[in-house]
Design a protein around this motif. Structure first.
Motif, mmCIF file in Angstrom:
data_model
loop_
_atom_site.group_PDB
_atom_site.id
_atom_site.type_symbol
_atom_site.label_atom_id
_atom_site.label_comp_id
_atom_site.label_asym_id
_atom_site.label_seq_id
_atom_site.Cartn_x
_atom_site.Cartn_y
_atom_site.Cartn_z
ATOM 1 N N GLY A 119 0.777 -1.227 0.000
ATOM 2 C CA GLY A 119 0.000 0.000 0.000
ATOM 3 C C GLY A 119 0.809 1.277 0.000
ATOM 4 O O GLY A 119 1.972 1.321 -0.416
ATOM 5 N N LEU A 120 0.162 2.320 0.484
ATOM 6 C CA LEU A 120 0.720 3.673 0.467
ATOM 7 C C LEU A 120 1.700 3.857 1.621
ATOM 8 O O LEU A 120 1.426 3.460 2.753
ATOM 9 N N ARG A 121 2.842 4.469 1.334
ATOM 10 C CA ARG A 121 3.800 4.753 2.396
ATOM 11 C C ARG A 121 3.224 5.769 3.367
ATOM 12 O O ARG A 121 2.455 6.649 2.984
ATOM 13 N N ARG A 122 3.619 5.650 4.607
ATOM 14 C CA ARG A 122 3.166 6.587 5.627
ATOM 15 C C ARG A 122 3.576 8.014 5.263
ATOM 16 O O ARG A 122 2.814 8.966 5.450
ATOM 17 N N SER A 123 4.769 8.163 4.710
ATOM 18 C CA SER A 123 5.250 9.502 4.348
ATOM 19 C C SER A 123 4.407 10.107 3.233
ATOM 20 O O SER A 123 4.136 11.316 3.228
ATOM 21 N N ASP A 124 3.972 9.277 2.274
ATOM 22 C CA ASP A 124 3.134 9.778 1.180
ATOM 23 C C ASP A 124 1.781 10.232 1.698
ATOM 24 O O ASP A 124 1.258 11.277 1.286
ATOM 25 N N LEU A 125 1.170 9.450 2.605
ATOM 26 C CA LEU A 125 -0.123 9.844 3.151
ATOM 27 C C LEU A 125 0.004 11.110 3.982
ATOM 28 O O LEU A 125 -0.849 12.012 3.892
ATOM 29 N N ALA A 126 1.055 11.201 4.775
ATOM 30 C CA ALA A 126 1.253 12.398 5.595
ATOM 31 C C ALA A 126 1.392 13.641 4.719
ATOM 32 O O ALA A 126 0.808 14.695 5.016
ATOM 33 N N THR A 127 2.130 13.525 3.630
ATOM 34 C CA THR A 127 2.297 14.664 2.721
ATOM 35 C C THR A 127 0.975 15.068 2.107
ATOM 36 O O THR A 127 0.634 16.252 2.029
ATOM 37 N N ARG A 128 0.194 14.073 1.650
ATOM 38 C CA ARG A 128 -1.101 14.382 1.041
ATOM 39 C C ARG A 128 -2.061 15.022 2.041
ATOM 40 O O ARG A 128 -2.888 15.858 1.669
ATOM 41 N N ALA A 129 -1.958 14.627 3.308
ATOM 42 C CA ALA A 129 -2.862 15.167 4.327
ATOM 43 C C ALA A 129 -2.348 16.459 4.944
ATOM 44 O O ALA A 129 -3.085 17.113 5.698
ATOM 45 N N GLY A 130 -1.100 16.817 4.654
ATOM 46 C CA GLY A 130 -0.545 18.055 5.199
ATOM 47 C C GLY A 130 -0.196 17.961 6.675
ATOM 48 O O GLY A 130 -0.277 18.960 7.407
#
Length: 278
Positions: A33-44
């Motif tokens: 799935g999605l990396r934690r860092s990618d989700l954090a960036t998308r969520a700001g």
């Protein structure tokens, strides 16, 4: 110790393929799935903050953060509602009593009169735990011989997970099992949820536990039943929320002429009519 909110966010993140969001695939990784860092960036938000949420160390994210996570995960309306609900119970706004009690099985007289007006249709009153509190004669007819109503206090969820006959009766058993597990999160109260899952989990085993932890929001389509006498029934579900009672009035309508004819045959002669289960 995690929280329902953290478990849901992590499960959704693991289910998203980066390519579906236009993100590059960074090759082999320890988890899907999605990396934690990618989700954090998308969520700001920071990776550290997202980690605290997923691990249950932050139980009170703001509404802005919850909405940002919903956007970043691409949640649909039902999943967003579930995310908000899990945020509420994870934050401790619903505190379980020391000795949680089962939900009330009382059905208001006016609800019983409404149910009577639906005869000879297929209808029942239930709650999110799956307790069958009252039903029409036609509901008894279409479930006769399946074991669903054999108990003095019949319960759909217990039946689905513990009675082998349920896998034959429900043509789409996996979907129905997902629905029953998901509805346990919705009440009628956190007390009832804890009481029921503690009672049910030892008998239901990993099938229930796995579905509870997945937090999959079910897509409720037509209900397909395989009656022991032979016919397959296809039923459209219409649900009326009785919010004051934390109950539901569920009406099952034949989806085609063959089902309507089969229900008519199964209901002749009617056995007992309307029944309230105390």
């Amino acid at each position: 110790m995690g929280t329902p909110l953290g478990d849901f966010v992590r499960a959704k993140r693991d289910s998203i393929q980066p390519a579906s969001l236009g993100l590059p695939d960074h090759g082999r990784r320890r988890s899907p799935g999605l990396r934690r860092s990618d989700l954090a960036t998308r969520a700001g938000i920071s990776v550290e903050y997202l980690t605290r949420i997923e691990q249950g160390r932050d139980r009170n994210p703001s509404i802005a953060v919850v909405n940002a996570l919903a956007d970043a995960l691409g949640l649909d309306a039902a999943e967003r509602d579930h995310l908000r609900y899990l945020t509420k119970i994870s934050g401790g706004e619903c505190v379980a009593h020391t000795r949680p009690a089962p939900p009330s099985r009382h059905v208001r007289p006016s609800v019983l009169r409404t149910l009577r007006l639906l005869e000879p249709g297929i209808a029942l009153v239930t709650n999110r735990m799956g307790d069958v509190l009252a039903h029409t004669g036609a509901f008894e007819a279409v479930t006769r011989g399946t074991g669903l109503l054999d108990s003095d206090t019949p319960n759909l969820t217990r039946y689905v997970f513990t009675d082998p006959r349920a896998r034959s009766f429900f043509a789409d058993w996996d979907d129905v099992a997902d629905e029953r597990a998901f509805d346990l999160w919705l009440g009628p109260s956190l007390d009832s949820h804890e009481w029921f899952t503690a009672e049910l989990a030892p008998a239901a085993g990993p099938e229930l536990t796995r579905r509870l932890n997945r937090h999959v929001v079910p897509r409720r389509g037509d209900l397909r039943l395989r009656h022991p006498s032979g016919p397959e029934l296809r039923l459209v579900r219409e649900t009326l929320e009785l919010s004051a009672d934390a109950q539901q009035l569920l009406v099952l309508l034949p989806a085609d002429e063959a089902t309507a004819e089969a229900v008519h045959e199964l209901s002749r002669p009617s056995h007992g009519g309307l029944r309230a289960i105390s």
